[in-house]
Design a protein around this motif. Structure first.
Motif, PDB file in Angstrom:
ATOM      1  N   GLY A 145      94.486  48.237  29.550  1.00 53.36           N
ATOM      2  CA  GLY A 145      93.159  48.043  30.102  1.00 53.36           C
ATOM      3  C   GLY A 145      92.052  48.361  29.124  1.00 53.36           C
ATOM      4  N   TYR A 146      90.829  48.162  29.610  1.00 56.28           N
ATOM      5  CA  TYR A 146      89.605  48.452  28.855  1.00 56.28           C
ATOM      6  C   TYR A 146      89.616  47.784  27.480  1.00 56.28           C
ATOM      7  CZ  TYR A 146      89.527  52.041  32.460  1.00 56.28           C
ATOM      8  OH  TYR A 146      89.559  52.693  33.651  1.00 56.28           O
ATOM      9  N   GLN A 147      90.040  46.539  27.425  1.00 52.39           N
ATOM     10  CA  GLN A 147      90.155  45.840  26.146  1.00 52.39           C
ATOM     11  C   GLN A 147      88.800  45.359  25.650  1.00 52.39           C
ATOM     12  OE1 GLN A 147      93.022  45.060  24.004  1.00 52.39           O
ATOM     13  NE2 GLN A 147      93.394  46.952  25.165  1.00 52.39           N
ATOM     14  N   THR A 148      88.698  45.327  24.346  1.00 52.54           N
ATOM     15  CA  THR A 148      87.571  44.681  23.692  1.00 52.54           C
ATOM     16  C   THR A 148      88.163  43.627  22.768  1.00 52.54           C
ATOM     17  OG1 THR A 148      87.572  46.169  21.793  1.00 52.54           O
ATOM     18  CG2 THR A 148      86.211  46.828  23.695  1.00 52.54           C
ATOM     19  N   SER A 149      87.346  42.707  22.352  1.00 52.92           N
ATOM     20  CA  SER A 149      87.837  41.689  21.417  1.00 52.92           C
ATOM     21  C   SER A 149      88.362  42.325  20.137  1.00 52.92           C
ATOM     22  CB  SER A 149      86.723  40.687  21.092  1.00 52.92           C
ATOM     23  OG  SER A 149      86.424  39.913  22.224  1.00 52.92           O
ATOM     24  N   GLU A 150      87.682  43.365  19.679  1.00 50.56           N
ATOM     25  CA  GLU A 150      88.091  44.021  18.440  1.00 50.56           C
ATOM     26  C   GLU A 150      89.456  44.691  18.602  1.00 50.56           C
ATOM     27  OE1 GLU A 150      84.991  44.607  19.902  1.00 50.56           O
ATOM     28  OE2 GLU A 150      84.060  43.104  18.616  1.00 50.56           O
ATOM     29  N   LYS A 151      89.617  45.470  19.685  1.00 50.71           N
ATOM     30  CA  LYS A 151      90.896  46.161  19.899  1.00 50.71           C
ATOM     31  C   LYS A 151      92.037  45.165  20.083  1.00 50.71           C
ATOM     32  CE  LYS A 151      90.095  49.029  23.353  1.00 50.71           C
ATOM     33  NZ  LYS A 151      90.049  50.153  24.297  1.00 50.71           N
ATOM     34  N   LEU A 152      91.810  44.163  20.896  1.00 51.34           N
ATOM     35  CA  LEU A 152      92.864  43.187  21.148  1.00 51.34           C
ATOM     36  C   LEU A 152      93.176  42.399  19.877  1.00 51.34           C
ATOM     37  CD1 LEU A 152      94.840  41.886  23.106  1.00 51.34           C
ATOM     38  CD2 LEU A 152      93.008  40.317  23.796  1.00 51.34           C
ATOM     39  N   GLY A 153      92.144  42.057  19.142  1.00 47.53           N
ATOM     40  CA  GLY A 153      92.353  41.335  17.886  1.00 47.53           C
ATOM     41  C   GLY A 153      93.220  42.131  16.925  1.00 47.53           C
ATOM     42  N   GLN A 154      92.971  43.438  16.844  1.00 50.00           N
ATOM     43  CA  GLN A 154      93.786  44.286  15.959  1.00 50.00           C
ATOM     44  C   GLN A 154      95.234  44.339  16.436  1.00 50.00           C
ATOM     45  OE1 GLN A 154      91.691  48.021  16.068  1.00 50.00           O
ATOM     46  NE2 GLN A 154      90.185  47.380  14.531  1.00 50.00           N
TER      47      GLN A 154
END
Length: 169
Positions: A145-154
């Protein structure tokens, strides 16, 4: 069922037969049988669908229709890693479309596709039921949860760089 083993003697078909036998080859057990088949084979190949149709005495078109209606079933092999982006209302409002776009851009695939090297499959879900931690995704079966594009991209970049993905397919 006529009791004939599947021609290729694959042990997974014997397990599938046991499942259908437990359900007494009842046509109304189709969804349970499809779940077991997908668990055994990873996806629902055409010969598996035909085998199920024959065994449950259902028209192949009905088995195919059920297998393609439900989002859970897949008719193509999945990648070694999977990413499911929740597109439910809470996730959508909190940026799910951006998450999806990020993964599509990194993996260079569209929703419903698998990378050419078989490393990553990308799909969406109508709702994961994780609205309290929106936006949420499922990475290799784990809800995050609480995903951001940056975190998911990494995370996706890391998955695609994993040695498992470097193995020839």
């Amino acid at each position: 069922m006529d009791g004939k083993p599947h021609p290729n003697k694959d042990h997974r078909f014997r397990v599938l037969e046991a499942t259908m036998k437990r359900h007494q080859y009842q046509p109304n057990s189709l969804i349970e049988v499809l779940h077991k088949a997908q668990e055994l084979f990873g996806y629902l190949e055409q010969d598996v669908l035909l085998h199920i149709a024959h065994s449950l005495k259902l028209p192949p078109s009905q088995v195919y229709g059920v297998a393609t209606f439900y989002h859970f079933f897949s008719l193509t092999p999945s990648g070694r890693h999977t990413c499911v982006v929740c597109m439910g209302t809470a996730c959508f409002v909190k940026g799910a479309a951006s998450l999806l776009s990020t993964v599509e851009q990194i993996a260079q695939i569209q929703t419903g596709e698998t990378t050419r090297d078989g490393c990553l499959s990308l799909s969406t879900a109508r709702c994961l039921g994780a609205c309290g931690s929106a936006p949420a995704v499922v990475l290799d079966g784990q809800v995050v949860g609480y995903q951001t594009s940056e975190k998911l991209g990494q995370q996706v970049t890391q998955m695609m760089g994993h040695p498992q993905c470097k193995v020839a397919t």
